[in-house]
Design a protein around this motif. Sequence first.
Motif: not given
Length: 214
Positions: A150-169
Amino acid sequence: MSFKTHGALLNRSSPIVQQRFRLRITVRSDNILQICSNNKSQTKAYLKLHPDFLQQCFNDIDFLDINQSMLKLFKATDKKMFFGHLPRIFYIHIHQSFSEQLLQLWEGNYYQQRECTYYSIDGKMIHVLEQFNIFPHNVDDWGVIQIALTEITERKFLKNHLQYLGKHDILTKLYNQTFYTEEINRLEEKFDLSRVMYLFGHEWFKKHERYLWA
């Protein structure tokens, strides 16, 4: 050999299904388990030090059939094209997920579920949720294995992006206070004296800017 021939319980409209047949892997597995005295940590270390063993096991897999959804996911026009690009498609999988798959099998876990990464034929990275299942009548010889993706590429991208925003200015793209706080806590837990960290506040840089660029 078709889906009907080996009695798959999924029809061709099922989303992204793959079936594969393991040949001679059980013999190789028995040898490795004897070498490592059935010790999981030793076996895991062996697999990490001998990627050639994983490649040999992968080469002992015969792909029986795939459905249209699998072709679409990996950008293959037909089965011949898919089977001709197996090294590209499974490159990351062999080195990241395949060893864990074998370890679970050796422990008797014939149904597995994990996140895996593959490459499509056009070179794009694909993240999937993999459901790995051996039918009950094939448990002894690992004869027929069914794998549903089951493809989760988009979900994985959004998760990583949110993690990035949480730890970067957002403006500077630099690590923020949350990152450094978590990193300090992590280092304190490990109590590793080999690392040194310098922390400077933004106000300190503003105050001494003329000296820094003089």
